[in-house]
Design a protein around this motif. Structure first.
Motif, PDB file in Angstrom:
ATOM      1  N   ASN A 175      22.244  58.373  92.626  1.00  0.00           N
ATOM      2  CA  ASN A 175      22.990  59.333  91.700  1.00  0.00           C
ATOM      3  C   ASN A 175      23.694  60.267  92.477  1.00  0.00           C
ATOM      4  OD1 ASN A 175      23.914  60.803  89.516  1.00  0.00           O
ATOM      5  ND2 ASN A 175      21.766  60.500  88.347  1.00  0.00           N
ATOM      6  N   PRO A 176      25.071  60.494  92.580  1.00  0.00           N
ATOM      7  CA  PRO A 176      25.690  61.315  93.202  1.00  0.00           C
ATOM      8  C   PRO A 176      25.743  62.730  92.691  1.00  0.00           C
ATOM      9  CG  PRO A 176      27.235  59.286  92.824  1.00  0.00           C
ATOM     10  CD  PRO A 176      25.797  59.361  91.878  1.00  0.00           C
ATOM     11  N   GLU A 229      30.228  64.105  99.976  1.00  0.00           N
ATOM     12  CA  GLU A 229      29.352  63.786  98.692  1.00  0.00           C
ATOM     13  C   GLU A 229      28.006  62.795  99.209  1.00  0.00           C
ATOM     14  OE1 GLU A 229      30.078  62.569  93.903  1.00  0.00           O
ATOM     15  OE2 GLU A 229      31.462  61.592  95.788  1.00  0.00           O
ATOM     16  N   ILE A 230      26.984  63.525  98.508  1.00  0.00           N
ATOM     17  CA  ILE A 230      25.832  62.820  98.838  1.00  0.00           C
ATOM     18  C   ILE A 230      24.948  62.579  97.515  1.00  0.00           C
ATOM     19  CG2 ILE A 230      25.429  64.023 101.133  1.00  0.00           C
ATOM     20  CD1 ILE A 230      23.484  65.938  99.481  1.00  0.00           C
ATOM     21  N   ILE A 287      11.293  79.682  96.260  1.00  0.00           N
ATOM     22  CA  ILE A 287      12.778  79.415  96.315  1.00  0.00           C
ATOM     23  C   ILE A 287      12.913  78.142  95.256  1.00  0.00           C
ATOM     24  CG2 ILE A 287      14.610  77.953  97.674  1.00  0.00           C
ATOM     25  CD1 ILE A 287      12.867  79.360 100.061  1.00  0.00           C
ATOM     26  N   SER A 288      13.965  78.394  94.400  1.00  0.00           N
ATOM     27  CA  SER A 288      14.507  77.249  93.292  1.00  0.00           C
ATOM     28  C   SER A 288      15.678  76.747  93.737  1.00  0.00           C
ATOM     29  CB  SER A 288      14.430  77.869  91.958  1.00  0.00           C
ATOM     30  OG  SER A 288      13.336  78.397  91.589  1.00  0.00           O
ATOM     31  N   CYS A 289      16.124  75.386  94.024  1.00  0.00           N
ATOM     32  CA  CYS A 289      17.017  74.641  94.305  1.00  0.00           C
ATOM     33  C   CYS A 289      17.414  73.727  93.185  1.00  0.00           C
ATOM     34  CB  CYS A 289      17.030  73.966  95.592  1.00  0.00           C
ATOM     35  SG  CYS A 289      18.437  73.179  96.166  1.00  0.00           S
ATOM     36  N   ALA A 290      18.565  74.176  92.745  1.00  0.00           N
ATOM     37  CA  ALA A 290      18.891  73.299  91.228  1.00  0.00           C
ATOM     38  C   ALA A 290      19.932  72.211  91.778  1.00  0.00           C
ATOM     39  CB  ALA A 290      19.791  74.216  90.141  1.00  0.00           C
ATOM     40  N   ILE A 291      19.751  71.056  91.488  1.00  0.00           N
ATOM     41  CA  ILE A 291      20.804  70.048  91.873  1.00  0.00           C
ATOM     42  C   ILE A 291      21.230  69.415  90.581  1.00  0.00           C
ATOM     43  CG2 ILE A 291      20.678  67.835  93.151  1.00  0.00           C
ATOM     44  CD1 ILE A 291      19.612  70.070  94.814  1.00  0.00           C
ATOM     45  N   GLY A 292      22.658  69.377  90.560  1.00  0.00           N
ATOM     46  CA  GLY A 292      23.416  68.851  89.594  1.00  0.00           C
ATOM     47  C   GLY A 292      23.578  67.432  89.664  1.00  0.00           C
ATOM     48  N   LEU A 293      23.347  66.525  88.851  1.00  0.00           N
ATOM     49  CA  LEU A 293      23.791  65.081  89.174  1.00  0.00           C
ATOM     50  C   LEU A 293      25.001  64.363  88.149  1.00  0.00           C
ATOM     51  CD1 LEU A 293      20.250  63.442  89.579  1.00  0.00           C
ATOM     52  CD2 LEU A 293      21.955  64.172  91.379  1.00  0.00           C
ATOM     53  N   CYS A 317      18.263  62.389 101.323  1.00  0.00           N
ATOM     54  CA  CYS A 317      19.448  61.901 100.599  1.00  0.00           C
ATOM     55  C   CYS A 317      20.421  61.221 101.457  1.00  0.00           C
ATOM     56  CB  CYS A 317      20.259  63.278 100.106  1.00  0.00           C
ATOM     57  SG  CYS A 317      19.589  64.478  99.163  1.00  0.00           S
ATOM     58  N   THR A 318      21.303  60.362 100.737  1.00  0.00           N
ATOM     59  CA  THR A 318      22.158  59.429 101.693  1.00  0.00           C
ATOM     60  C   THR A 318      23.530  59.899 101.078  1.00  0.00           C
ATOM     61  OG1 THR A 318      21.916  57.771 100.014  1.00  0.00           O
ATOM     62  CG2 THR A 318      20.495  57.660 101.746  1.00  0.00           C
ATOM     63  N   LYS A 319      24.473  59.540 102.120  1.00  0.00           N
ATOM     64  CA  LYS A 319      26.010  59.643 101.652  1.00  0.00           C
ATOM     65  C   LYS A 319      26.466  58.746 100.515  1.00  0.00           C
ATOM     66  CE  LYS A 319      27.528  61.043 106.259  1.00  0.00           C
ATOM     67  NZ  LYS A 319      28.450  60.929 107.357  1.00  0.00           N
TER      68      LYS A 319
END
Length: 463
Positions: free
Chosen positions: A397-398, A391-392, A26-32, A151-153
């Motif tokens: 970094n959001p 938003e987290i 599984i690949s999870c891409a997170i854009g910041l 993560c955090t809000k």
């Protein structure tokens, strides 16, 4: 290798995912939003609940009898897991660059077995990082719940609230009082289960979809891939859902898939696509009694109904291609009728139980063979997780987006949708020699939803 007292047996589902003929990642891409502070991200990973999780600190080993186990390591060396990539490109090309990188990973980059089975790839210039996790460690619900626990809000320091996921095995109907109605419901459960289980067995024995321009097959999992992103507004999906009595986001999603594929087929082969052609999808269904993303304490608790791991089955979801469909909402109505019957059945539980039984009796080779048969005899894969709607951030970094895809399968199309902050983005991974234009396919899906939204705006509620 000798087994030690601390070794933990790999689950039946994990053994199948680890088989060389499956080996699914599984690949999870997170854009910041902002440039990535690499040292801060590494520090957060090092101190995260993820590193404390035993599966993320274990090696996959086999004992002298060939039995698979997880063996805890004394120390996780982040340098073996975190990789920084500097890929040049303009800001306007970031999405294409990330998707091209993910498409290459889907075919050519298995995880090494000399370390715990996860990696983080940081695409520095694209302000994105990719968390790669072997499917043997857990399913989408498990892994997304774990990730969000790290993560955090944006506006708070506590962890993210959990939202419900879409594909679940339970019915969305309210309980119906009365002995007669309960008896009738039980009859329907038995009838639908019998019908759908027979059809599922048929797929594993050789019943297959007719040939079309999106048909994959054995060996296609090794073909080069392309990846495109279809972007939806959750408010549009909710507006369409509200136009159908008892409708769900799942009904809308599958209606969009049906309409979008019909549009694509009409453009690719306008005069050759067979009327009534059946195109069958495999939908991954969360089997936990408590739907949606889970608290990590519940996932890791012994005896919990919401267990960590791979707790999902499959629905077969047939689409019948028809030309000149006048009402866009008819796709959603048909999807709802079918999904309501599917939810009444025990098809997803059967697919999970039979896989577990075959694995226990005959081992991963036979189980993988049967699983590949079902995949080769159907046309696409679809999954959907409803993620956080606030938003987290990670390392302060959001996040801008959360997108998921997996290693390539024998299907020419696999689709995985995740929603975040009012948006739903679906990764469409295709075999590029079969579907050379996935961006156009993504547009077919996007246009289908917009047309349904416009129809829902003016239509009375449909019963």
């Amino acid at each position: 290798m000798e087994k030690t007292a601390e070794d933990v047996p790999v689950t039946p589902a994990g053994r199948m995912f680890l088989h060389p003929d499956m080996d699914n990642v599984i690949s999870c891409a997170i854009g910041l939003q902002n440039p990535i502070d690499i040292e801060a991200l590494k520090s957060d990973i090092k101190n995260s609940i993820m590193i404390q999780h035993p599966r993320f600190r274990s090696l996959f080993v086999k004992d002298k009898h060939g039995r698979e186990h997880w063996r805890l390591t004394t120390r996780v060396n982040l340098e073996n897991h975190v990789f920084v990539r500097d890929i040049k490109g303009n800001d306007d090309d970031d999405e294409d660059i990330v998707n091209e990188y993910l498409a290459d990973l889907a075919v050519s980059s298995p995880l090494a077995f000399d370390k715990p089975l996860w990696e983080v790839h940081i695409l520095r210039k694209q302000k994105c990082f990719v968390l790669r996790v072997h499917h043997a460690l857990g399913d989408g619900i498990s892994l997304m719940s774990l990730f969000l626990a790290c993560c955090t809000k944006v506006d708070q320091t506590n962890t993210v609230a959990r939202d419900k996921s879409s594909f679940t095995s339970s019915s969305t109907e309210k309980s119906i009082p009365g002995i007669a109605k309960k008896a009738w419901r039980l009859v329907m459960v038995v009838v639908f289960t019998f019908i759908y289980v027979l059809k599922f067995i048929g797929r594993s024995l050789g019943v297959k979809d007719g040939k079309s321009v999106i048909t994959g097959g054995d060996g296609v999992e090794l073909w080069p891939r392309k990846l495109a992103t279809a972007k939806f507004n959750l408010e549009d999906m909710k507006k369409v859902k509200s136009a159908i009595t008892g409708g769900t986001v799942n009904d809308v999603l599958f209606g969009v898939i049906s309409s979008g594929l019909a549009r694509y087929l009409e453009v690719r082969l306008p005069n050759e696509t067979q009327e009534g052609l059946q195109i069958t999808g495999l939908a991954m269904v969360n089997l936990r009694k408590q739907p949606g993303l889970q608290e990590m304490s519940n996932l890791m608790k012994n005896g919990s109904v919401s267990r960590w791991g791979n707790q999902f089955g499959f629905f077969l979801l047939p689409i019948y291609h028809h030309k000149d469909v006048g009402d866009p909402l008819s796709y959603v109505k048909r999807a709802k009728a079918m999904l309501d019957r599917k939810k009444l059945s025990l098809e997803a539980h059967f697919s999970y139980s039979i896989g577990k039984l075959v694995m226990s009796l005959f081992g991963p080779k036979v189980a993988t063979l049967l699983n590949r048969k079902v995949i080769c005899n159907t046309s696409f894969t679809i999954s959907n997780i409803l993620g956080p709607q606030e938003e987290i951030m990670i390392s302060g970094n959001p996040m801008v987006y959360i997108r998921v895809n997996t290693s390539s399968l024998s299907h020419a199309i696999t689709m995985h949708m995740v929603s975040y902050t009012g948006k739903a983005e679906m990764q469409i991974l295709v075999a590029k020699d079969i579907i050379p234009d996935p961006k156009f396919l993504a547009k077919c899906f996007e246009d289908a939803l917009l047309q349904m939204r416009d129809a829902a705006t003016t239509a009375p509620q449909i019963h």
